[in-house]
Every structure is written in C-alpha cells, then in structure tokens.
Design an enzyme around this catalytic site. Structure first.
Site, PDB file in Angstrom:
ATOM      1  N   HIS A  27      19.517  16.185  36.297  1.00 19.70           N
ATOM      2  CA  HIS A  27      19.215  17.619  36.312  1.00 19.70           C
ATOM      3  C   HIS A  27      17.734  17.871  36.575  1.00 19.70           C
ATOM      4  CE1 HIS A  27      20.026  21.810  34.784  1.00 19.70           C
ATOM      5  NE2 HIS A  27      18.707  21.756  34.649  1.00 19.70           N
ATOM      6  N   GLU A  28      16.893  17.207  35.799  1.00 14.28           N
ATOM      7  CA  GLU A  28      15.456  17.440  35.912  1.00 14.28           C
ATOM      8  C   GLU A  28      14.879  16.870  37.213  1.00 14.28           C
ATOM      9  OE1 GLU A  28      14.091  19.446  33.858  1.00 14.28           O
ATOM     10  OE2 GLU A  28      15.915  19.524  32.644  1.00 14.28           O
ATOM     11  N   HIS A  31      15.438  19.248  40.056  1.00 11.34           N
ATOM     12  CA  HIS A  31      14.414  20.302  40.108  1.00 11.34           C
ATOM     13  C   HIS A  31      13.162  19.794  40.816  1.00 11.34           C
ATOM     14  CE1 HIS A  31      16.526  23.155  37.689  1.00 11.34           C
ATOM     15  NE2 HIS A  31      16.410  22.498  36.540  1.00 11.34           N
TER      16      HIS A  31
END
Length: 213
Positions: A27-28, A31
C-alpha cells in the site's frame, strides 16, 4: 484465558500478522511509486519505495491491522506542488494505495481458486486461511482507506469534487477526525457500511476470477 490464547486463535493472529507485513508495505510503496512517477520524489528519497515493512511500520496501526483487520502505517510524504496538476496528482497517488490492496486481493483469489481446482478438499487448511486473510484484509484495508475524510486516501480523491477551501479546512482537523473514525470503528459504528462495501468488492473480485473455475 484458554479461549483467548488457544492454538487456533494464535494461528489466526500469526496469519494476520503475515498478511499485514505484506499488505501495508504494498500500500505505502504504491503511494511512493506513483507520486515519484508523477514528479514528486519525496517519498522515494525517504526510502518509502520499498516492500520492507520496517520502512512503513506503525506500531498501533499494525496492532489494529492484526486484531481488527484494518490499520495504517506511517504517512508517506508527498509534495503536491511538485505535480503538474496538484489536485489530480494527489488523487492518483492516493488511489494507488487502495488499488494495490485490491490487486493483492484479486491475485490471492486467483491463487486460491487455482489451488482449489488442483487439490480440491485436499487444500491445506493453513494455506486456505492465509489466502482467505490475504483477500479479506486487503479488501478491508482498501475500503477503510477510501473513506472520504482526512487523513484517509479517499479524502484526496474527494478533493477532485470538492472546493479546495473546504478540503484544506477539513485537513486542519485531520488528527481529530482520525480519532473519531477509529473510535467509531472500535465500537462497531462503521461495521455495517464497511461490510456492505466490502462484500460488494468481494463479489466483484469473485466474478472477475470466475474464469479460473
């Protein structure tokens, strides 16, 4: 105490921890990758373009992920002024996180269905449970992060449809909003709406993987 610390419960928490160590870094890092590709290397330069959980880990967020199925990591630094179009850049980079979790859930469902076809009832229970958590926790993480309020990813997407002055006014209270949302989640206030969306996403993934069976 035996029920709380029984082998089955401990195995469940262990499997959730394994999923957490996969889902949150994806997820990170998503980004960081998308923001870098859009022109802002802030997160990349901070070492967040990595699948190493230590780069992203937040203790409380990790604990919530294991025990409640939703959680968070250390925020990824992004400078909107480095995007050609700040509002669009923020929305796209924010959407990358939930999309990465949905992709993990989709791939996990494909793997599960393939193994179910190959092994039938002989599929190892532990592997089944791991794949189940890979699907369910990634779906939950994506849905939870798409809440359209700061500091969640959904708020950056909502910026595309809201006057900028209202968005930045809400951003001033993102810490308080985060606390309220977490309290609501702990007391089950969000269970019903999140479960409706989560179940809908699960059904879409099931339909999208129907070709396997």
């Amino acid at each position: 105490m035996g029920g709380l610390l029984g082998p089955e419960v401990l195995v469940s928490y262990l499997l959730r921890a394994v999923v957490m160590l996969i889902a949150i870094p994806f997820h990170e890092a998503a980004h960081a990758l998308v923001s870098w590709k859009l022109g802002d290397p802030t997160a990349k330069n901070a070492g967040r373009l990595s699948l190493d959980p230590r780069r992203h880990f937040d203790l409380m967020g990790g604990i919530c992920m294991i025990f409640a199925g939703v959680g968070w990591a250390r925020p990824v630094g992004i400078r909107p002024d480095r995007f050609k179009n700040p509002k669009v850049g923020m929305a796209i980079s924010a959407a990358a996180g939930p999309i990465s979790n949905l992709l993990l859930a989709y791939l996990s469902m494909i793997v599960y269905k393939l193994l179910a076809v190959w092994f039938g009832l002989g599929l190892p229970t532990l592997l089944y449970r791991l794949l189940y958590y890979m699907i369910s926790m990634n779906v939950s993480l994506a849905v939870f992060n798409l809440l359209p309020v700061p500091p969640f990813d959904g708020s950056r997407i909502a910026l595309l449809f809201l006057p900028q002055k209202y968005y930045f006014k809400a951003m001033q209270y993102e810490r308080q909003i985060m606390i309220v949302v977490l309290i609501a989640a702990v007391f089950g206030v969000l269970n019903y709406p999140l479960s409706i969306v989560g179940n809908a996403v699960w059904q879409v993934l099931d339909l999208a993987t129907a070709f396997v069976a």
